[in-house]
Design an enzyme around this catalytic site. Sequence first.
Site, PDB file in Angstrom:
ATOM      1  N   CYS A  83       5.090  -7.575   4.142  1.00 34.83           N
ATOM      2  CA  CYS A  83       5.176  -7.954   2.736  1.00 34.83           C
ATOM      3  C   CYS A  83       5.684  -9.395   2.606  1.00 34.83           C
ATOM      4  O   CYS A  83       5.058 -10.307   3.125  1.00 34.83           O
ATOM      5  CB  CYS A  83       5.993  -6.945   1.940  1.00 34.83           C
ATOM      6  SG  CYS A  83       5.716  -7.102   0.148  1.00 34.83           S
ATOM      7  N   HIS A 192       2.639  -2.475   2.821  1.00 30.14           N
ATOM      8  CA  HIS A 192       3.779  -1.826   3.467  1.00 30.14           C
ATOM      9  C   HIS A 192       3.274  -0.702   4.376  1.00 30.14           C
ATOM     10  O   HIS A 192       2.950   0.381   3.887  1.00 30.14           O
ATOM     11  CB  HIS A 192       4.712  -1.220   2.413  1.00 30.14           C
ATOM     12  CG  HIS A 192       5.516  -2.229   1.666  1.00 30.14           C
ATOM     13  ND1 HIS A 192       6.729  -2.691   2.116  1.00 30.14           N
ATOM     14  CD2 HIS A 192       5.275  -2.871   0.498  1.00 30.14           C
ATOM     15  CE1 HIS A 192       7.216  -3.568   1.254  1.00 30.14           C
ATOM     16  NE2 HIS A 192       6.345  -3.701   0.264  1.00 30.14           N
ATOM     17  N   GLU A 194       5.036   1.141   6.229  1.00 28.27           N
ATOM     18  CA  GLU A 194       5.995   2.246   6.175  1.00 28.27           C
ATOM     19  C   GLU A 194       5.818   3.105   4.928  1.00 28.27           C
ATOM     20  O   GLU A 194       6.387   4.193   4.846  1.00 28.27           O
ATOM     21  CB  GLU A 194       7.434   1.709   6.268  1.00 28.27           C
ATOM     22  CG  GLU A 194       8.000   1.085   5.009  1.00 28.27           C
ATOM     23  CD  GLU A 194       7.550  -0.344   4.741  1.00 28.27           C
ATOM     24  OE1 GLU A 194       8.102  -0.962   3.817  1.00 28.27           O
ATOM     25  OE2 GLU A 194       6.638  -0.849   5.439  1.00 28.27           O
TER      26      GLU A 194
END
EC number: 4.3.2.10
Length: 213
Positions: A83, A192, A194
């Site tokens: 990011c 992202h 994650e």
Amino acid sequence: MTAPDVVVLDYGSGNLRSAVRAVERAGASVTLTGDFDAALEADGLVVPGVGAYAACMAGLREVKGDRIIGRRLAGGRPVLGICVGMQVLFARGVEHGVETAGCAEWPGTVDRLQADVVPHMGWNTVEVPSGSPLFAGIEDERFYFVHSYGVRDWELVTNDRTAAPLVTWAEHGGDRFVAAVENGPLSATQFHPEKSGDAGAKLLKNWVESLQR
């Protein structure tokens, strides 16, 4: 085979705990720290980041993160930016008319997306170049984005002296922007991983497994 040692760089920015957990699930032994030597010596370094470009750069410089990244890359040691942790790798960011110098590992400017709806928030497909190790097995998947700014032009000229980076693109509201870059030891994603479910988990696994080669 022992798990590779990865540092998630703690410089006051980013959803750090979720990044740590995701990289651990991908098979790494993870330490969350801003310690210069630990970040320099780990098998892999993850640079997260959320919020304003200028604030992220200020925090990064406070822990000498820009120097850590530069020294790691000079030695061919892997770095993954996520990011705003990707955005700060470019030469500069422009937010609200204010220009901030970045790490300048790549030329280019991070500026506001030219779309009717900003921020770009949610799941989106990406255009993956052929032969991408990072996206191996997930070329057609969707990833989770949350951002108002991006790199909308790719300016790096290699003159055939070095291998050209693999650049992945995405589009929001008719505006194209860089979604990921793979450039030797330096990789980065605007989305992202994650927060990107199974596809993001696979991308992180691909990166962690590359640390063992």
